[in-house]
Every structure is written in structure tokens, then in C-alpha cells.
Motif scaffolding. Sequence first.
Motif, PDB file in Angstrom:
ATOM      1  N   ASP A 160     -19.962   6.949  -4.786  1.00  0.00           N
ATOM      2  CA  ASP A 160     -18.628   6.815  -5.379  1.00  0.00           C
ATOM      3  C   ASP A 160     -18.548   5.629  -6.340  1.00  0.00           C
ATOM      4  O   ASP A 160     -17.828   5.668  -7.328  1.00  0.00           O
ATOM      5  CB  ASP A 160     -17.572   6.655  -4.280  1.00  0.00           C
ATOM      6  CG  ASP A 160     -17.291   7.967  -3.592  1.00  0.00           C
ATOM      7  OD1 ASP A 160     -17.679   9.002  -4.154  1.00  0.00           O
ATOM      8  OD2 ASP A 160     -16.696   7.957  -2.499  1.00  0.00           O
ATOM      9  N   SER A 175     -19.365   5.688 -10.443  1.00  0.00           N
ATOM     10  CA  SER A 175     -18.389   5.893 -11.519  1.00  0.00           C
ATOM     11  C   SER A 175     -17.992   4.574 -12.171  1.00  0.00           C
ATOM     12  O   SER A 175     -17.830   4.488 -13.389  1.00  0.00           O
ATOM     13  CB  SER A 175     -17.122   6.537 -10.962  1.00  0.00           C
ATOM     14  OG  SER A 175     -17.422   7.762 -10.391  1.00  0.00           O
ATOM     15  N   LYS A 234     -18.493  14.953 -13.971  1.00  0.00           N
ATOM     16  CA  LYS A 234     -18.484  14.691 -12.536  1.00  0.00           C
ATOM     17  C   LYS A 234     -17.947  15.904 -11.775  1.00  0.00           C
ATOM     18  O   LYS A 234     -18.432  16.268 -10.706  1.00  0.00           O
ATOM     19  CB  LYS A 234     -17.615  13.471 -12.263  1.00  0.00           C
ATOM     20  CG  LYS A 234     -17.800  12.859 -10.895  1.00  0.00           C
ATOM     21  CD  LYS A 234     -16.974  11.600 -10.800  1.00  0.00           C
ATOM     22  CE  LYS A 234     -16.737  11.218  -9.359  1.00  0.00           C
ATOM     23  NZ  LYS A 234     -15.747  10.150  -9.264  1.00  0.00           N
ATOM     24  N   SER A 271     -20.818  18.858 -11.987  1.00  0.00           N
ATOM     25  CA  SER A 271     -21.936  18.720 -11.058  1.00  0.00           C
ATOM     26  C   SER A 271     -22.182  17.254 -10.754  1.00  0.00           C
ATOM     27  O   SER A 271     -22.263  16.420 -11.662  1.00  0.00           O
ATOM     28  CB  SER A 271     -23.190  19.366 -11.656  1.00  0.00           C
ATOM     29  OG  SER A 271     -24.321  18.565 -11.398  1.00  0.00           O
ATOM     30  N   CYS A 272     -22.314  16.972  -9.485  1.00  0.00           N
ATOM     31  CA  CYS A 272     -22.490  15.588  -9.064  1.00  0.00           C
ATOM     32  C   CYS A 272     -23.871  15.072  -9.473  1.00  0.00           C
ATOM     33  O   CYS A 272     -24.027  13.923  -9.863  1.00  0.00           O
ATOM     34  CB  CYS A 272     -22.298  15.494  -7.556  1.00  0.00           C
ATOM     35  SG  CYS A 272     -22.288  13.809  -6.956  1.00  0.00           S
ATOM     36  N   HIS A 323     -23.899  14.130 -12.995  1.00  0.00           N
ATOM     37  CA  HIS A 323     -23.138  12.893 -13.121  1.00  0.00           C
ATOM     38  C   HIS A 323     -24.023  11.685 -12.812  1.00  0.00           C
ATOM     39  O   HIS A 323     -24.053  10.702 -13.556  1.00  0.00           O
ATOM     40  CB  HIS A 323     -21.941  12.980 -12.163  1.00  0.00           C
ATOM     41  CG  HIS A 323     -21.267  11.684 -11.888  1.00  0.00           C
ATOM     42  ND1 HIS A 323     -20.526  11.022 -12.842  1.00  0.00           N
ATOM     43  CD2 HIS A 323     -21.196  10.930 -10.764  1.00  0.00           C
ATOM     44  CE1 HIS A 323     -20.048   9.908 -12.308  1.00  0.00           C
ATOM     45  NE2 HIS A 323     -20.431   9.836 -11.058  1.00  0.00           N
TER      46      HIS A 323
END
Lengths: 301, 448
Positions: free
Chosen positions: A56, A59, A228, A231-232, A235
Motif C-alpha cells: 500500500d 503508491s 493500479k 492490475s496490481c 502498478h
Amino acid sequence: MKGVGNQIRCQPKWRKVAYGGRQPGYDDNHTDGSFLEEMVMNANVVKRDFLKVMIDSVSISQYLCIVALVVSTWTHTLNLAIDEITLLKFDIGLLLVGFSVLLLTTSPFSLKLLWKYVLNISFFTSGLYVLAPICHTLTRSICSDSIWALIVFLLLVHLFLHDYSGSTIRPPGALNNPKLTSNISLNASIVASVLVASRLPSWLHVFVIMLFSLQVFLFAPLVTFCIKKYSCRLHLLFSFALMVMALSVTYQLHRMLFILLLALLIFISLVCPYWLIRIQEYKFEINGPWDEAKLCFDITE
Amino acid sequence: MDNQGRKHRILMVSDFFFPNFGGVESHIYYLSQCLLKLGHKVVVMTHAYGKRSGVRYVTGGLKVYYVPWRPFLMQNTLPTLWLTFPIIRTILIREKISVVHGHQAFSTLCHEALMHARTMGYKVVFTDHSLYGFADVGSIHMNKVLQFTLADIDQAICVSHTSKENTVLRSGISPEKVFMVPNAVDTAMFTPSPNRLSCGEIVIVVISRLVYRKGADLLVEVIPEVCRLFPKVRFIVGGDGPKRVRLEEMREKFSLQDRVEMLGAVPHAQVRSVLVSGHIFLNSSLTEAFCIAILEAASCGLLTVSTRVGGVPEVLPDDMIVLAEPDPEDMVRAVKKAIDILPGIDPQVMHLRMKKLYSWDDVAKRTEIVYDRAMQSSNTNLLDRLPRYLTCGAWAGKLFCLVMIINYLVWCLLEFLQPAEGIEEVPDIGPLLTHLDPVDDPCEAQGD
């Protein structure tokens, strides 16, 4: 406690009620086992695990790198290391890449939306082009030191108040409006860009650098947000690439800046998550009958 | 008790008093009236309301000081810590006060008065009338202030058991110091209509401010559903507020103009006449420490349907109220249940029961006991009291101590500038002299 003896024989049980006056045999400050028995502790606490918090936090690191890259570009342009035509080409390239990312990640693809974007961007660019000569002479009477100080301050405000979980410019169809703080943050970044642009030698420079900064500050959060959501993994990959790029660029620019950025990145993505997990054990949440009831349906005004 | 016959000289302090209207205001007013009847001296202190400034007398010789401080937010005075000290000190000395009784946790005037009264060594009692959360910034702030005030208080009063639990958790005060003394209702004022309403059409009355906390959004969901299920039901909604627009929108959307009457704000004097035109009273609050409105409705003989929040379940016996969870479906179910049991409800019987359950005289007597307890607590000097503040928190504790030390110094300065002997004392007039012996009371039977 003189009533203890006959308490067993004739005294009615104490009840948790407010009506009927004083309960015979009990004082008004009577407190028994039922006191606070409906209290619930830590009912909705979410257990966090380290890896998730770390992912997390990416970002934030990512956006920090974007800002670092913008600042490096500003510095190079102010030192006249990049000429305006290259920068203009770079701008257009960036715009096209951003556009394609947006169109690829937001399904379904619609021509109407594309047309809307193109129209908006052309209005925006022509507006900037007209305003560029004014910006060029905007801060001529102010000394450079105050401008640099102001820019640093504005960028700090921008980073501090930025909405890292979403994007101030909403993707089409988003429900809730942006918050006040994220709007302040966006405005701070725009003022900073105007100030930087006003120190440049020609108005074409001004136009180009303004276009560049506004593109990044307005649309980079939107683009990263779309990636994001799409697709993680993409990202994370994108963020990692950005970090490497930002670090290498700042390394060439200034050693001190590089160390600062590296330290910040480590702090954000390693120290802070660890810290958060550590202070989780101090979490203390109380719920009980005194809580304000929450409505179980949406209120749409 | 040995000091049963002892008469107190009480100063009631709150930002909230007549001409403002609400639960706290009526509590202070009725409590003061009944305490006067019991032979105590009562003086009320509040801030100036518009042109109403200075000393006024209201019913029964109740003296009210409208201190010339302007309210700045939601009828609260600006928190100034020490600036109110001179005037509060003068009033305390002039009126020869023995107990200071503050009301309501978000009244700044109350907190300041209690702080100054403690500095000067008076006995202080505090009544908490509302519930607060623990999580949001506003509550955390408020709870810290409450902790400061309650750190060195003699006795505290809460209006319901739930409110007591809440106050104890918020302030960390020992539960033995907190008394539960409920609100009451003036049953002589809220009487049922002499002739019984016909059951051909059922009227549901709602009287509350139309705001989020009073559950106006629940009403928007519940009213159309009830109207759909029961063609004989009609609604009367009294009250005003930001959510009134939503209710009116709902009325138009479901074409219920002929079945939902919106009265707008209802002055308190007319509440009874609105209540007696209905069969069922609907309360949709999301949070409520006590809810006097329910008592007023029950006293008028209405069956109450309410959300099960805060202290509401303690307020009435189970056969006088239908409780529901605060979600529309359950509330509709509760309204249905209320309509089913309605034929068995006799408003006159309900009224007589309410007369036995609640009276302000009983409240006054119970408060009197709290004052007696407060008077028994030992006198302590500043140095003994400082550790109580120090335990309030790592930073807050030291800050609170500092505030109290400065307050003590301000007091010394005031004593030097304007010695207590120089302040003229007010002669006692009115009921105090005529009622020196305890008065007989209609609700004697309720005690022990």
C-alpha cells in the motif's frame, strides 16, 4: 450498608431503569456487575500484515518519485540544459502515452470519451499558449530566493495534502467528490509550476514547462490510479521503474538530493509500515450502547 | 442522614437556559423550581441572550444572572479560561453560594465556573446530559475537557445508566461518584385530551428537530412504507431543520400530501396540543441520553415507538413503549406492533402511571442527596488536588496543573485587588425564609 441483612429477604432486585423514582434500598450511585457489561472492545479492528501495508505504501513512494522527476526537469530547464523543442516533443510524447494508458485501462473503450478528452486537452493547451507571455513576466520584480523558497514550501504542502489513495481529477463515473485537502494540494502544485515557469528566459519555454508540469500534476495521479485499478502487478512494476528512474536522475543532478530521496523512500516503504504494525497493539476501541447508531442505507441527497 | 435538614445555596451554571429551549434548559428550570420549593436557595447563571442581560427573576423568585458574555458558536461562550473568573467570583460571594452545579459537557461557561469554584474551595457537582463517542477529533477534545473538569469534582450526575457508563469511560472518574438522576416531565402540563380519539384513523406524531442525529433520514424511509401498509394511518410531523427538505421531497414522491402533515417548528407551549391529536408517538433518534420528548408523549397518553439507542430503553416500562433497531424494516415492524396493541391502551391510565413514574419533585429530592454527599467531602488545598490533575495524561496532566496553578494565582490577585469583604452580599428574600422547615410532598411515597 446497613440494609445488607434484609436485602436477601424482601429487597427487590436492582434494575437498570430510569423510571419509578429511587429504587428502594439502593442509592442512586449504585454500581453492580451489570455496569459496563455491554461494552465491546476492539470490535472492528482490522489486523494488518506487513506485506500488505508495504504494498500500500508503494503508491506514496511512486508519487514522491514523480514529483522528484518533475523537480529534476525543472532544474535542467532552468539551467537551460534542455531546450524548448525537445521538451515540447517530450510533452507530446507524454500526453500520448498517458492517453493510451487511460484508454487501455478504462473499459469499455468509447469514442465519445476519447473525443471529450481531445476537446478538453486542446482547449487547455490553447489557453496555456495565450497565457504564457503573461506568466513569463509575472514575478520579474521578485527576487529569486523568495521564489525558490516559496516553490519548496508549495511542493511540501502539495506532497503533504495529496490524495494518495485516489486522484483529484476523477476517472469518468467516479461517485464521490474530491476532498478539500486534495484540492488545496493540487492548487499548490499549480502555483509552484507557474512560479517556476515565470523564471524562464523565453515565453515558449514558459509554455512548454507549464504544459509539462500541469500534465503531470493533473493527470499523473489519474493515470497511476487507473493502472493500479487495472492490475496490481503492473502498478508495482511501474512504480519500481519510476523509482529507479527518479533515483538515477537525482543522482546525476545532486548527490545530496539523491541521498534525501533514497532515505525518504526507505522510510516510507519500510520504516513506516513496520511502525504502523508495531503501534497496532496499542489500538483501543470502545463500543457500547451509547454509540450513535449508523444508518444501514445510503443517504442520497 | 445527619444533615438531612440542611439547606443548600446552589448556583446552577450552564450556557443553556431560557429563552433557549431544550432538554438541559427545562431540566435546570424544573430542578431549580423544585429545589426552591424544598427550601434551598437557587441562583442560575448563564450567558446573555440578545438584549437579555443582567439579573432577572423568573417564576417562583428564581434569580437568573445573564452574564454579559456573547455566545460565539451554538450558544456557547468563547473559552477564555481565566477571564470569567472575576464575575463568577463576585456572584459566588454575593450570593453566599455553597454548592456550584454545572450542566452539560459542551457548555464552556459551565466548565470555567466549575474550575473557578474549585479554586475557591467550593463544592461542585456536574450533570452530564448527553452521550459522546470516543473516536472522532471533536469527541476526543471534548472528553479531555470533561476529564479536566471531573478530575477534581465532588459528585457527578448522569441522566440515565447508559449516560453514566459513557461518562465514566470518557472521564475516568470512579463510578461510585456518579449518580443516576433522570429527567422528569411536568405531568400537569402534558395531560391527555379529555375525550378519547376515535380509532377509525390512526395518527402518528413525530416531534423533533429534523436533523441527522434525530434520525430524520430514517423517517424518510419509514413513513412511505407505513403509509403503504396501513391505509388508515396519518402522520403529523412537527419540527424544522436541514432535513425537512428531504421529508418534503419524500411526501411529493409518494403523493402523501394528504396523509403527512408538516407543521414546521412547534413552540414548546404548543407541543401538548400537537401530541394529543395523535395515537402513537414516533421517535427515530440515532443517539439519545434520555429523551424527554418520549416522557411528554407518554404523559399525554400516547404509545411510543422508538429506536433502541442510548438511554431510551431505560426510560419507560416495556408495556408503554415499542422499541426497534434503528433500521427502517424493524421500525415498520414496531409501528405495526404498536398499531396492534393500540386498542388496549387507555391514555388516562397511561397518564396516571406517568404521574407515579416521574416527577420533578422526586428528581429534586434525589439531587438534594447528591448535594448532601458533596458537602460531606473533605476540604483539600491546592497541593493535595494537583496530583488528581497530573494523572489525566502525560501531556494533558501537566497542562491541567499549569492551568490550575495560574488560576490560583489569578484568585490571589483578585483577592488583593477586590477583597472578598468588600463585596456586598445579597440579602435573602422570598421562599428561602418562609420554607425553612421541609415541605410535604405529593410524591413522598416514591422514596423509601
